[in-house]
Design a protein around this motif. Structure first.
Motif, PDB file in Angstrom:
ATOM      1  N   GLU A 186      -6.423   2.264 -12.007  1.00 40.37           N
ATOM      2  CA  GLU A 186      -7.383   3.350 -12.284  1.00 40.37           C
ATOM      3  C   GLU A 186      -7.260   4.397 -11.179  1.00 40.37           C
ATOM      4  O   GLU A 186      -8.020   4.407 -10.209  1.00 40.37           O
ATOM      5  N   THR A 187      -6.283   5.274 -11.354  1.00 38.33           N
ATOM      6  CA  THR A 187      -5.908   6.223 -10.307  1.00 38.33           C
ATOM      7  C   THR A 187      -7.109   6.939  -9.690  1.00 38.33           C
ATOM      8  O   THR A 187      -7.205   7.064  -8.465  1.00 38.33           O
ATOM      9  N   VAL A 193       0.853  -1.189   0.000  1.00 43.77           N
ATOM     10  CA  VAL A 193       0.000   0.000   0.000  1.00 43.77           C
ATOM     11  C   VAL A 193       0.889   1.239   0.000  1.00 43.77           C
ATOM     12  O   VAL A 193       1.735   1.421   0.869  1.00 43.77           O
ATOM     13  N   ILE A 194       0.695   2.047  -1.018  1.00 43.60           N
ATOM     14  CA  ILE A 194       1.549   3.213  -1.252  1.00 43.60           C
ATOM     15  C   ILE A 194       0.685   4.464  -1.235  1.00 43.60           C
ATOM     16  O   ILE A 194      -0.206   4.613  -2.071  1.00 43.60           O
ATOM     17  N   HIS A 195       0.940   5.332  -0.278  1.00 41.34           N
ATOM     18  CA  HIS A 195       0.199   6.590  -0.187  1.00 41.34           C
ATOM     19  C   HIS A 195       1.054   7.704  -0.779  1.00 41.34           C
ATOM     20  O   HIS A 195       2.235   7.817  -0.436  1.00 41.34           O
ATOM     21  N   MET A 196       0.441   8.485  -1.627  1.00 44.10           N
ATOM     22  CA  MET A 196       1.165   9.626  -2.201  1.00 44.10           C
ATOM     23  C   MET A 196       0.330  10.885  -2.050  1.00 44.10           C
ATOM     24  O   MET A 196      -0.893  10.846  -2.165  1.00 44.10           O
ATOM     25  N   THR A 197       1.030  11.972  -1.815  1.00 42.35           N
ATOM     26  CA  THR A 197       0.408  13.291  -1.849  1.00 42.35           C
ATOM     27  C   THR A 197       1.103  14.070  -2.955  1.00 42.35           C
ATOM     28  O   THR A 197       2.329  14.148  -2.970  1.00 42.35           O
ATOM     29  N   GLN A 215      -4.542  13.421  -2.533  1.00 38.98           N
ATOM     30  CA  GLN A 215      -4.081  12.282  -1.754  1.00 38.98           C
ATOM     31  C   GLN A 215      -4.561  11.021  -2.435  1.00 38.98           C
ATOM     32  O   GLN A 215      -5.730  10.905  -2.805  1.00 38.98           O
ATOM     33  N   TYR A 216      -3.643  10.091  -2.570  1.00 43.75           N
ATOM     34  CA  TYR A 216      -3.879   8.911  -3.381  1.00 43.75           C
ATOM     35  C   TYR A 216      -3.295   7.691  -2.677  1.00 43.75           C
ATOM     36  O   TYR A 216      -2.204   7.755  -2.119  1.00 43.75           O
ATOM     37  N   SER A 217      -4.042   6.600  -2.686  1.00 49.25           N
ATOM     38  CA  SER A 217      -3.550   5.347  -2.094  1.00 49.25           C
ATOM     39  C   SER A 217      -3.591   4.237  -3.133  1.00 49.25           C
ATOM     40  O   SER A 217      -4.666   3.835  -3.577  1.00 49.25           O
TER      41      SER A 217
END
Ligand SMILES: *[C@@H]1O[C@H](CO)[C@@H](O)[C@H](O)[C@H]1NC(C)=O
Length: 169
Positions: A91-92, A54-58, A110-112
């Motif tokens: 599918e971002t 699980v990769i969280h990006m901001t 914010q994206y996971s």
């Protein structure tokens, strides 16, 4: 469950959790503002096989963007780059946690991302992955992270891996 994941990712940003990922070298795109790979605070990330990393990006939207796609590429020594299939997880727009598509220029997103570590990545293998988020219309790369990883044995900490075990039976 979804709410739980959202709370976790917000908590990660608030508490300043961060994974020191590298700038991509194969693809050309800036790093996100922050990246946090669950369970990984130093490189290489040890990712358990048969479960989701699980990769969280901001990151900040460089343009108004209506569609995005996440792509993962594995770089194994001596081989051509391999596109790693993220399938529906690529599918971002379906995995933004604080907003929806279309996103507006300069919006902080914010994206996971979840990436299933397939059995075709054998335990013990070391490789480097580049994850990039692509603008679905301009086909330009919005952000990119490079992550050296090592695949480790499946963890069976809380029964969360039952589904994967059944697949193998
Ligand atoms: C982006 O979208 C907003 C809201 O729809 C609009 O007002 C703005 O002009 C757009 N900007 C660009 C650069 O297209």
């Amino acid at each position: 469950m979804f709410r739980f994941v959202v709370l976790l990712s917000v908590a990660a940003v608030i508490s300043g959790q961060s994974t020191p990922v590298n700038q991509c070298t194969f693809y050309n795109a800036p790093l996100p503002i922050n990246t946090y790979i669950e369970g990984c605070d130093s490189l290489p990330c040890e990712l358990p096989q048969l479960q989701d990393a699980v990769i969280h990006m901001t990151y900040k939207a460089p343009e108004n963007i209506s569609r995005m796609r996440t792509l993962a590429t594995a770089f194994l020594p001596g081989l051509f780059p391999i596109q790693y299939p993220l399938l529906a997880n690529g599918e971002t727009c379906n995995f933004l946690t604080n907003t929806n598509c279309p996103v507006q220029k300069d919006e902080i997103i914010q994206y996971s991302l979840k990436m299933f570590i397939q059995p075709s990545f054998p335990v013990g293998i070391q490789t480097t992955l580049e994850f990039r988020i692509q603008d679905g219309e301009r086909l330009s790369n919005v952000v990119c992270i490079q992550v050296p990883i090592r695949v480790v044995s499946p963890a069976n900490k809380d029964g969360a891996d039952d589904a994967a075990s059944i697949d193998l039976a």
